[in-house]
Design an enzyme around this catalytic site. Structure first.
Site, PDB file in Angstrom:
ATOM      1  N   HIS A  44       0.850  -1.190   0.000  1.00 16.25           N
ATOM      2  CA  HIS A  44       0.000   0.000   0.000  1.00 16.25           C
ATOM      3  C   HIS A  44       0.883   1.236   0.000  1.00 16.25           C
ATOM      4  O   HIS A  44       1.933   1.240   0.641  1.00 16.25           O
ATOM      5  CB  HIS A  44      -0.902   0.016   1.239  1.00 16.25           C
ATOM      6  CG  HIS A  44      -2.078   0.913   1.077  1.00 16.25           C
ATOM      7  ND1 HIS A  44      -2.016   2.258   1.331  1.00 16.25           N
ATOM      8  CD2 HIS A  44      -3.338   0.653   0.660  1.00 16.25           C
ATOM      9  CE1 HIS A  44      -3.192   2.788   1.076  1.00 16.25           C
ATOM     10  NE2 HIS A  44      -4.018   1.843   0.662  1.00 16.25           N
ATOM     11  N   ASP A  49      -7.923  -5.501   0.017  1.00 18.07           N
ATOM     12  CA  ASP A  49      -8.384  -6.405  -1.031  1.00 18.07           C
ATOM     13  C   ASP A  49      -7.958  -7.852  -0.822  1.00 18.07           C
ATOM     14  O   ASP A  49      -8.426  -8.738  -1.534  1.00 18.07           O
ATOM     15  CB  ASP A  49      -7.870  -5.908  -2.396  1.00 18.07           C
ATOM     16  CG  ASP A  49      -8.478  -4.570  -2.759  1.00 18.07           C
ATOM     17  OD1 ASP A  49      -9.705  -4.452  -2.652  1.00 18.07           O
ATOM     18  OD2 ASP A  49      -7.736  -3.643  -3.121  1.00 18.07           O
TER      19      ASP A  49
HETATM   20  N1  CMC Z   1       3.974  -7.743  -4.642  1.00 14.93           N
HETATM   21  C1  CMC Z   1       5.302  -7.724  -4.830  1.00 14.93           C
HETATM   22  N2  CMC Z   1       6.093  -6.631  -4.722  1.00 14.93           N
HETATM   23  C2  CMC Z   1       5.481  -5.487  -4.392  1.00 14.93           C
HETATM   24  C3  CMC Z   1       4.091  -5.427  -4.161  1.00 14.93           C
HETATM   25  C4  CMC Z   1       3.326  -6.605  -4.294  1.00 14.93           C
HETATM   26  N3  CMC Z   1       2.004  -6.598  -4.102  1.00 14.93           N
HETATM   27  N4  CMC Z   1       3.759  -4.154  -3.851  1.00 14.93           N
HETATM   28  C5  CMC Z   1       4.888  -3.437  -3.882  1.00 14.93           C
HETATM   29  N5  CMC Z   1       5.933  -4.248  -4.199  1.00 14.93           N
HETATM   30  C6  CMC Z   1       7.353  -3.878  -4.291  1.00 14.93           C
HETATM   31  C7  CMC Z   1       7.621  -3.014  -5.533  1.00 14.93           C
HETATM   32  O1  CMC Z   1       7.912  -3.820  -6.657  1.00 14.93           O
HETATM   33  C8  CMC Z   1       8.805  -2.200  -5.057  1.00 14.93           C
HETATM   34  O2  CMC Z   1       9.943  -3.056  -5.092  1.00 14.93           O
HETATM   35  P1  CMC Z   1      11.416  -2.447  -5.428  1.00 14.93           P
HETATM   36  O3  CMC Z   1      11.758  -1.565  -4.267  1.00 14.93           O
HETATM   37  O4  CMC Z   1      12.283  -3.646  -5.550  1.00 14.93           O
HETATM   38  O5  CMC Z   1      11.273  -1.691  -6.725  1.00 14.93           O
HETATM   39  C9  CMC Z   1       8.511  -1.966  -3.574  1.00 14.93           C
HETATM   40  O6  CMC Z   1       7.655  -3.055  -3.178  1.00 14.93           O
HETATM   41  C10 CMC Z   1       7.810  -0.653  -3.292  1.00 14.93           C
HETATM   42  O7  CMC Z   1       6.583  -0.636  -3.959  1.00 14.93           O
HETATM   43  P2  CMC Z   1       5.996   0.616  -4.715  1.00 14.93           P
HETATM   44  O8  CMC Z   1       5.921   0.247  -6.141  1.00 14.93           O
HETATM   45  O9  CMC Z   1       6.723   1.857  -4.353  1.00 14.93           O
HETATM   46  O10 CMC Z   1       4.561   0.713  -4.117  1.00 14.93           O
HETATM   47  P3  CMC Z   1       3.471   1.780  -4.565  1.00 14.93           P
HETATM   48  O11 CMC Z   1       3.197   2.623  -3.405  1.00 14.93           O
HETATM   49  O12 CMC Z   1       3.869   2.477  -5.818  1.00 14.93           O
HETATM   50  O13 CMC Z   1       2.235   0.846  -4.946  1.00 14.93           O
HETATM   51  C11 CMC Z   1       0.447  -0.660  -4.677  1.00 14.93           C
HETATM   52  C12 CMC Z   1       1.254   0.488  -4.043  1.00 14.93           C
HETATM   53  C13 CMC Z   1      -0.741  -0.925  -3.798  1.00 14.93           C
HETATM   54  C14 CMC Z   1      -0.044  -0.234  -6.063  1.00 14.93           C
HETATM   55  C15 CMC Z   1       1.384  -1.902  -4.785  1.00 14.93           C
HETATM   56  O14 CMC Z   1       1.766  -2.314  -3.499  1.00 14.93           O
HETATM   57  C16 CMC Z   1       0.699  -3.044  -5.524  1.00 14.93           C
HETATM   58  O15 CMC Z   1       0.766  -3.085  -6.757  1.00 14.93           O
HETATM   59  N6  CMC Z   1       0.027  -3.981  -4.805  1.00 14.93           N
HETATM   60  C17 CMC Z   1      -0.721  -5.037  -5.464  1.00 14.93           C
HETATM   61  C18 CMC Z   1      -2.055  -4.516  -5.968  1.00 14.93           C
HETATM   62  C19 CMC Z   1      -3.015  -4.261  -4.827  1.00 14.93           C
HETATM   63  O16 CMC Z   1      -3.187  -5.091  -3.948  1.00 14.93           O
HETATM   64  N7  CMC Z   1      -3.702  -3.111  -4.879  1.00 14.93           N
HETATM   65  C20 CMC Z   1      -4.695  -2.720  -3.866  1.00 14.93           C
HETATM   66  C21 CMC Z   1      -4.219  -1.564  -3.072  1.00 14.93           C
HETATM   67  S1  CMC Z   1      -5.179  -1.260  -1.567  1.00 14.93           S
HETATM   68  C22 CMC Z   1      -6.777  -0.816  -2.006  1.00 14.93           C
HETATM   69  C23 CMC Z   1      -6.939   0.143  -3.110  1.00 14.93           C
HETATM   70  O17 CMC Z   1      -6.241   1.141  -3.231  1.00 14.93           O
HETATM   71  O18 CMC Z   1      -7.844  -0.091  -3.893  1.00 14.93           O
END
Ligand code: CMC
Length: 425
Positions: free
Chosen positions: A302, A359
């Site tokens: 998140h 989720d």
């Molecule tokens: N699985 C694997 N790796 C992950 C995940 C995940 N679900 N989420 C983040 N990471 C990794 C990401 O690849 C990055 O790694 P690195 O430092 O090696 O590049 C690190 O963690 C930091 O992540 P980020 O990309 O900076 O995270 P963000 O704030 O941009 O994205 C997110 C947040 C929710 C989009 C992401 O965690 C994600 O894609 N999660 C899976 C989809 C999901 O469950 N979404 C629902 C979110 S909650 C409810 C809503 O908003 O609707």
């Protein structure tokens, strides 16, 4: 005051402190006084507004609507009551609640012409596409909504909250070729939605209090989450002066994506995939860690929570309760549990502070409720509607509001001149 030193010049910027002591630097005069803008790709560090609706402490796993902890509201309140709280800022007294629920009842029937709109969609049309189109279409039946007359807000808000569930249930019924049924005034919001989804004219749906309670709780947990992608979209669209329905229809489109609301469907698809695959949970986690083909652990991570998402804890307990009651040991819930256990003890997830989000368990709850997979994100949208409406109201009532207009750093071609086609290589 914060001091920014640039090109031998010092700019003093006010420090803004929120109600819960969170801090920000007000850089609104930065460009005018220095010529610089800030660059914050994906807005990780940008506060877009001041808001009094929802408070999150992502490090401590705290979520409050209008000051009330989410745990208390989920355990004690109803969706309609919490919707009122989020929109109007206080819990309703008896008269206020009776007026609000009266409006929800008064506006629960759709104009009959909506049937023709539905007929225009192909059978397999994605319900989120239909929902967004239909919410936008609502303004055609209430043209005065375009005036954004705030004195008419109560009726427009109630109409939208009431009709979004009718639009959603009707989309489902049409997609499976079944007749739609009308809501009953004496039923609660959650009961009525189940009734419209599953009753037939010749066979009423048998209500189960635990199912009604689970849906009520699910909807409360989704009502608001401050400046997330869809809510920021609603505020951005509203800032141009767009009406309530148009702004919320845009919110539905933003919610649809798999990184946002679409994640609830993606989680159950992932669990089904693992169930039928020839690799085990540990091997799946290894694929995620190796970032193989961009595989992510859906329902984890998140932007704001760097600790447990409090909504996920509540949903996890509810999922166990529902499956236990049904006497099923559900395979998907076991896979979800195994995935969470692996991830929460694995260095990759620990160092990135990735925890289960709302989720991760919500799709399992919906499955236990009998909601079809392609309707999961639609239920998120129904739950989020009062939050979007509250943000639309907050923005529209702000006398200092201005159109949202971010800047950019241009990295394209510098000046060049047009050549006729005959001279191009
Ligand atoms: N699985 C694997 N790796 C992950 C995940 C995940 N679900 N989420 C983040 N990471 C990794 C990401 O690849 C990055 O790694 P690195 O430092 O090696 O590049 C690190 O963690 C930091 O992540 P980020 O990309 O900076 O995270 P963000 O704030 O941009 O994205 C997110 C947040 C929710 C989009 C992401 O965690 C994600 O894609 N999660 C899976 C989809 C999901 O469950 N979404 C629902 C979110 S909650 C409810 C809503 O908003 O609707």
């Amino acid at each position: 005051m914060a001091k920014i030193e640039l090109d031998n010049m010092i700019l003093e910027c006010p420090v803004i402190v929120g109600a819960e002591k969170e801090k920000a630097i007000d850089i609104s005069e930065l460009r005018a006084k220095t010529g610089y803008i800030t660059l914050d790709d994906s807005f990780s560090n940008t506060g877009s507004c001041k808001s009094a609706i929802t408070y999150i402490d992502g490090d401590k796993g705290i979520l409050r609507y209008r000051g009330y902890p989410i745990e208390e509201l989920a355990a004690k309140s109803s969706f309609a009551e919490t919707a009122f709280l989020v929109i109007y800022g206080h819990l309703p007294n008896k008269e206020e609640y009776s007026r609000f629920s009266g409006l929800l009842t008064d506006y629960e029937i759709l104009n009959e012409s909506f049937k023709h709109h539905y007929e225009g969609f192909p059978n397999n049309a994605p319900p989120m596409a239909m929902l967004s189109a239909m919410i936008n279409a609502l303004s055609c039946y209430q043209p005065e909504v375009n005036n954004n007359d705030i004195s008419k807000f109560d009726v427009s808000a109630a109409r939208l909250i009431s009709q979004v569930r009718v639009l959603a249930a009707s989309a489902y019924k049409m997609s499976v070729g079944l007749p739609t049924v009308f809501p009953y005034p004496e039923m609660s919001y959650a009961e009525n939605f189940l009734h419209m989804m599953f009753s037939l004219p010749n066979r009423p749906y048998e209500m189960d209090q635990d199912i009604i309670d689970a849906l009520n709780m699910f909807l409360i947990l989704h009502i608001d989450h401050e400046q997330n992608c869809s809510t920021s979209t609603v505020r951005l669209v509203a800032s141009s002066g767009a009406n309530l329905y148009a702004s919320c229809a845009a919110g539905v489109c933003a919610l649809w994506g798999r990184l946002h609301g679409g994640a609830n469907q993606a989680v159950v698809e992932m669990l089904n995939h693992i169930k039928n695959a020839d690799y085990n949970v540990k091997e799946f986690i290894d694929m995620v860690k190796n970032k193989k083909n961009g595989v992510k652990l859906m329902g984890f991570g998140h932007r704001v929570y760097k600790n447990f998402d409090p909504r996920s804890k509540i949903l996890q307990a509810a999922a166990h309760k529902l499956f236990k009651k049904a006497g099923q040991s559900d395979e998907l819930l076991s896979i979800a549990q195994e995935l969470a256990d692996y991830a929460l003890n694995d260095e990759y997830f620990i160092e990135r502070k990735l925890y289960p989000n709302v989720d991760f368990y919500s799709g399992l709850i919906m499955q236990a409720l009998g909601i079809p997979l392609n309707m999961f994100t639609v239920l998120f949208a129904i739950g989020r509607m009062p939050g979007w409406i509250a943000h639309w109201k907050e923005l529209s009532e702000n006398p200092k509001r201005r159109i949202y207009r971010p800047r950019q750093i241009y990295v394209g071609e510098t000046l060049r001149h047009y050549e006729p086609m005959s001279m191009r290589g």
